[in-house]
Design an enzyme around this catalytic site. Structure first.
Site, short mmCIF file in Angstrom:
data_model
loop_
_atom_site.label_atom_id
_atom_site.label_comp_id
_atom_site.label_asym_id
_atom_site.label_seq_id
_atom_site.Cartn_x
_atom_site.Cartn_y
_atom_site.Cartn_z
N LYS A 1 18.00 -24.82 -6.35
CA LYS A 1 16.68 -25.48 -6.47
C LYS A 1 16.39 -26.33 -5.23
O LYS A 1 15.24 -26.44 -4.80
CB LYS A 1 16.60 -26.34 -7.73
CG LYS A 1 16.53 -25.54 -9.04
CD LYS A 1 15.31 -24.66 -9.17
CE LYS A 1 15.16 -24.11 -10.58
NZ LYS A 1 14.16 -23.03 -10.66
N ASP B 1 11.79 -6.50 -9.99
CA ASP B 1 13.08 -7.16 -9.92
C ASP B 1 13.16 -7.81 -8.54
O ASP B 1 13.19 -7.11 -7.53
CB ASP B 1 14.20 -6.12 -10.11
CG ASP B 1 15.58 -6.72 -9.95
OD1 ASP B 1 15.69 -7.87 -9.49
OD2 ASP B 1 16.56 -6.03 -10.27
N TYR C 1 24.41 -28.38 -14.13
CA TYR C 1 23.36 -27.60 -13.45
C TYR C 1 23.95 -26.92 -12.19
O TYR C 1 23.53 -25.85 -11.78
CB TYR C 1 22.17 -28.49 -13.12
CG TYR C 1 20.87 -27.73 -12.94
CD1 TYR C 1 20.35 -26.95 -13.98
CD2 TYR C 1 20.16 -27.78 -11.75
CE1 TYR C 1 19.17 -26.25 -13.82
CE2 TYR C 1 18.97 -27.10 -11.59
CZ TYR C 1 18.48 -26.33 -12.64
OH TYR C 1 17.30 -25.65 -12.48
P1 NDP Z 1 12.92 -17.92 -19.22
O1 NDP Z 1 14.29 -17.49 -19.58
O2 NDP Z 1 11.85 -17.77 -20.21
O3 NDP Z 1 12.46 -17.25 -17.85
C1 NDP Z 1 13.34 -16.93 -16.80
C2 NDP Z 1 12.76 -15.71 -16.14
O4 NDP Z 1 13.49 -15.37 -14.95
C3 NDP Z 1 12.83 -14.49 -17.06
O5 NDP Z 1 11.53 -14.01 -17.31
C4 NDP Z 1 13.63 -13.49 -16.26
O6 NDP Z 1 13.14 -12.18 -16.37
C5 NDP Z 1 13.38 -13.97 -14.84
N1 NDP Z 1 14.33 -13.34 -13.93
C6 NDP Z 1 15.68 -13.48 -13.89
N2 NDP Z 1 16.18 -12.65 -12.97
C7 NDP Z 1 15.14 -11.98 -12.41
C8 NDP Z 1 15.02 -10.99 -11.40
N3 NDP Z 1 16.07 -10.49 -10.75
N4 NDP Z 1 13.78 -10.52 -11.07
C9 NDP Z 1 12.68 -11.00 -11.70
N5 NDP Z 1 12.73 -11.94 -12.68
C10 NDP Z 1 13.95 -12.41 -13.03
O7 NDP Z 1 13.13 -19.46 -18.80
P2 NDP Z 1 12.18 -20.61 -18.27
O8 NDP Z 1 10.78 -20.37 -18.65
O9 NDP Z 1 12.85 -21.86 -18.70
O10 NDP Z 1 12.36 -20.50 -16.69
C11 NDP Z 1 11.31 -20.34 -15.77
C12 NDP Z 1 11.53 -21.23 -14.56
O11 NDP Z 1 11.44 -22.59 -14.98
C13 NDP Z 1 12.88 -21.09 -13.86
O12 NDP Z 1 12.70 -21.18 -12.47
C14 NDP Z 1 13.63 -22.32 -14.34
O13 NDP Z 1 14.65 -22.72 -13.44
C15 NDP Z 1 12.49 -23.32 -14.38
N6 NDP Z 1 12.74 -24.55 -15.14
C16 NDP Z 1 13.06 -24.49 -16.48
C17 NDP Z 1 13.28 -25.64 -17.19
C18 NDP Z 1 13.64 -25.62 -18.65
O14 NDP Z 1 14.05 -26.65 -19.18
N7 NDP Z 1 13.49 -24.52 -19.35
C19 NDP Z 1 13.16 -26.97 -16.54
C20 NDP Z 1 12.78 -26.92 -15.17
C21 NDP Z 1 12.59 -25.74 -14.50
P3 NDP Z 1 13.83 -11.14 -17.41
O15 NDP Z 1 13.84 -11.85 -18.69
O16 NDP Z 1 12.91 -9.97 -17.37
O17 NDP Z 1 15.21 -10.89 -16.87
C1 KAL Z 2 21.38 -29.32 -16.83
C2 KAL Z 2 20.81 -28.37 -17.54
C3 KAL Z 2 21.57 -27.70 -18.63
C4 KAL Z 2 21.75 -26.24 -18.41
C5 KAL Z 2 22.60 -25.84 -17.24
C6 KAL Z 2 22.20 -24.85 -16.46
C7 KAL Z 2 20.92 -24.12 -16.61
C8 KAL Z 2 20.54 -23.30 -15.62
C9 KAL Z 2 19.28 -22.51 -15.66
C10 KAL Z 2 19.49 -21.02 -15.36
C11 KAL Z 2 18.15 -20.42 -14.98
C12 KAL Z 2 20.04 -20.38 -16.62
C13 KAL Z 2 20.59 -18.99 -16.46
O1 KAL Z 2 20.59 -18.41 -15.39
C14 KAL Z 2 21.11 -18.37 -17.74
C15 KAL Z 2 21.80 -17.02 -17.51
O2 KAL Z 2 23.10 -17.21 -16.97
C16 KAL Z 2 21.98 -16.30 -18.88
N1 KAL Z 2 20.68 -16.04 -19.55
C17 KAL Z 2 20.01 -14.88 -19.42
O3 KAL Z 2 20.41 -13.94 -18.74
C18 KAL Z 2 18.67 -14.78 -20.14
C19 KAL Z 2 18.74 -13.63 -21.12
C20 KAL Z 2 17.58 -14.61 -19.08
C21 KAL Z 2 16.21 -14.45 -19.67
O4 KAL Z 2 17.60 -15.80 -18.31
C22 KAL Z 2 17.28 -15.73 -16.99
N2 KAL Z 2 17.28 -16.92 -16.35
O5 KAL Z 2 17.01 -14.71 -16.44
C23 KAL Z 2 19.42 -27.90 -17.22
C24 KAL Z 2 18.42 -28.03 -18.35
C25 KAL Z 2 18.33 -29.47 -18.83
C26 KAL Z 2 17.02 -27.59 -17.85
C27 KAL Z 2 16.92 -26.13 -17.48
C28 KAL Z 2 17.23 -25.14 -18.54
C29 KAL Z 2 16.55 -25.84 -16.22
C30 KAL Z 2 16.32 -24.49 -15.66
O6 KAL Z 2 16.25 -24.39 -14.43
O7 KAL Z 2 16.10 -23.53 -16.41
#
Ligand code: NDP
Ligand code: KAL
Length: 257
Positions: free
Chosen positions: A165, A67, A158
Site C-alpha cells: 500500500k 486479471d 497487515y
Molecule cells: P473484496 O475481497 O471484495 O475485493 C478484492 C478484489 O480484488 C476482488 O474483487 C478480487 O477479484 C480482486 N483481485 C484480486 N486479485 C486480482 C487480480 N489478479 N486481478 C483482478 N482483480 C483481482 O475486498 P475489498 O472490497 O475489501 O477490497 C477492495 C480494496 O479495498 C482493496 O484494495 C483493499 O486493500 C482495500 N481496502 C479494504 C479495506 C477493508 O477493510 N475491507 C480497508 C481499506 C482498504 P476476484 O474476487 O475476482 O479474485
Molecule cells: C490489519 C488488517 C487485518 C487483516 C490483515 C491483512 C489483510 C490484508 C488484505 C488482503 C487484500 C487480503 C488478502 O489478500 C486475502 C487473500 O489472501 C485470501 N482471500 C481471497 O483470496 C479472497 C477469496 C479474494 C476475494 O480476496 C482477494 N483479495 O482477492 C487489515 C484490516 C483491518 C483492513 C483490511 C481488510 C484491509 C485491506 O486492505 O483489505
C-alpha cells in the site's frame, strides 16, 4: 458544478460480491446516473458479479474479464471497452491480494515471491491500468484507488500488504503528476476496516472493529456507502482541484496517536 454523472462512463474493477467496497462505489455512481463497466479477475466470481450487475437494471452496463497480473488481459480489456463505449471518464481500482501466510507473524519472513506477488496485484496494477485507461479518457477523467492506514503506519498482521500500500500511495502521486496535463486526476481513499471477502479469515477482525467503535472520532465503523459517496465526490467535478490526494474515510481513526 453538480454530483450528477449522467452521460459519463466509469470502469469499476474489483467487485467480488455485494460486500465489496467496489460494489459500494458502483451503487453510488449508478445512483448519480453514470454508465458502468465492471471487470472481474477470474471465472470464480463471474456468475455472482453478473447477478449483482443485473440488479442495477441498466442495459448499458458491461462486464469484462481482467486479471491484472496479465498485461495482455489489461490491454485487451481496455481495447474492448474502447470498441464498445469509446470514451471513459474514470476508473475505480479496488484490487489487492497477498498470500495468506504473509499476513500474520513477523513481516520480515516474507518471501521474495510473496513480496512481488503482493506488489504486482496491489500496486503495479494501478499503473498498468492507468496507462491503458488514459487513451480512453480523452475528455479528462478521474482515477480512484483504495488504500489502508497500514501503508502509512505499522498495523499488526497487515505486513506485506502495508508495504504494497505504501507503494500504491506513492504511485498515486507519481501518476497524478504524469496525468494532470491530460486533465486526469488520480486519488486514493483510505478506508477504515470493512468486513469484506478479503477481510474474511482475519481472526481478530471483531476486536479491530470494536476498537474503531470505541476510539474513532465518529465512534462508528466505516460503511461501503461512505466510501462509495467519497468516491462519487472524487469522480465528480466537485473535486476538480484535487489530485495526488489520499482522503481518509475511516471515522477519523487515522488522526489518533
Ligand atoms: P473484496 O475481497 O471484495 O475485493 C478484492 C478484489 O480484488 C476482488 O474483487 C478480487 O477479484 C480482486 N483481485 C484480486 N486479485 C486480482 C487480480 N489478479 N486481478 C483482478 N482483480 C483481482 O475486498 P475489498 O472490497 O475489501 O477490497 C477492495 C480494496 O479495498 C482493496 O484494495 C483493499 O486493500 C482495500 N481496502 C479494504 C479495506 C477493508 O477493510 N475491507 C480497508 C481499506 C482498504 P476476484 O474476487 O475476482 O479474485
Ligand atoms: C490489519 C488488517 C487485518 C487483516 C490483515 C491483512 C489483510 C490484508 C488484505 C488482503 C487484500 C487480503 C488478502 O489478500 C486475502 C487473500 O489472501 C485470501 N482471500 C481471497 O483470496 C479472497 C477469496 C479474494 C476475494 O480476496 C482477494 N483479495 O482477492 C487489515 C484490516 C483491518 C483492513 C483490511 C481488510 C484491509 C485491506 O486492505 O483489505
Amino acid at each position: 458544478m453538480t454530483l450528477s454523472l449522467k452521460g459519463r462512463t466509469y470502469v469499476v474493477m474489483g467487485v467480488a460480491n455485494k460486500r465489496s467496497i467496489a460494489w459500494g462505489i458502483a451503487r453510488s455512481l449508478h445512483a448519480a446516473g453514470a454508465r458502468l463497466i465492471f471487470t472481474y479477475a477470474g471465472e470464480r466470481f463471474e456468475a455472482e458479479v453478473r447477478k449483482l450487475v443485473e440488479t442495477l437494471e441498466d442495459e448499458t452496463a458491461l462486464l469484462l474479464p481482467c486479471d491484472v497480473t496479465n498485461d495482455e488481459d489489461i490491454v485487451k480489456c481496455f481495447a474492448d471497452i474502447k470498441e464498445k463505449v469509446g470514451v471513459i471518464h474514470g476508473v475505480a481500482h479496488c484490487i489487492a491480494f497477498a498470500n495468506k501466510e504473509d499476513l500474520s507473524g513477523e513481516y520480515m519472513n516474507v518471501s521474495r515471491e510473496g513480496f512481488l506477488l503482493a506488489h504486482n496485484i496491489s500496486a503495479y496494477s494501478l499503473t498498468a491500468v492507468a496507462r491503458e485507461a488514459k487513451a480512453l479518457m480523452t475528455e479528462g477523467g478521474s482515477i480512484v484507488t483504495l488504500t489502508y492506514l497500514g501503508g502509512e503506519r505499522v498495523v499488526q498482521n497487515y505486513n506485506i500488504m502495508g508495504v504494497a500500500k505504501a507503494s500504491l500511495d506513492a504511485s498515486v502521486k507519481y501518476l497524478a503528476n504524469d496525468l494532470g496535463q491530460y486533465g486526469i486526476r488520480v486519488n486514493a481513499i483510505s478506508a477504515g476496516p470493512i468486513r469484506t471477502l478479503s477481510a474474511k479469515g482475519v481472526s481478530d477482525f471483531n476486536s479491530i472493529l470494536k476498537e474503531i467503535e470505541e476510539r474513532a472520532p465518529l465512534r462508528r465503523t466505516t460503511t461501503q456507502e461512505e466510501v462509495g459517496d467519497a468516491a462519487l465526490f472524487l469522480f465528480s467535478d466537485l473535486s476538480r482541484g484535487v489530485t495526488g490526494e489520499c482522503i481518509h474515510v475511516d471515522s477519523g481513526y487515522h488522526i489518533l496517536a
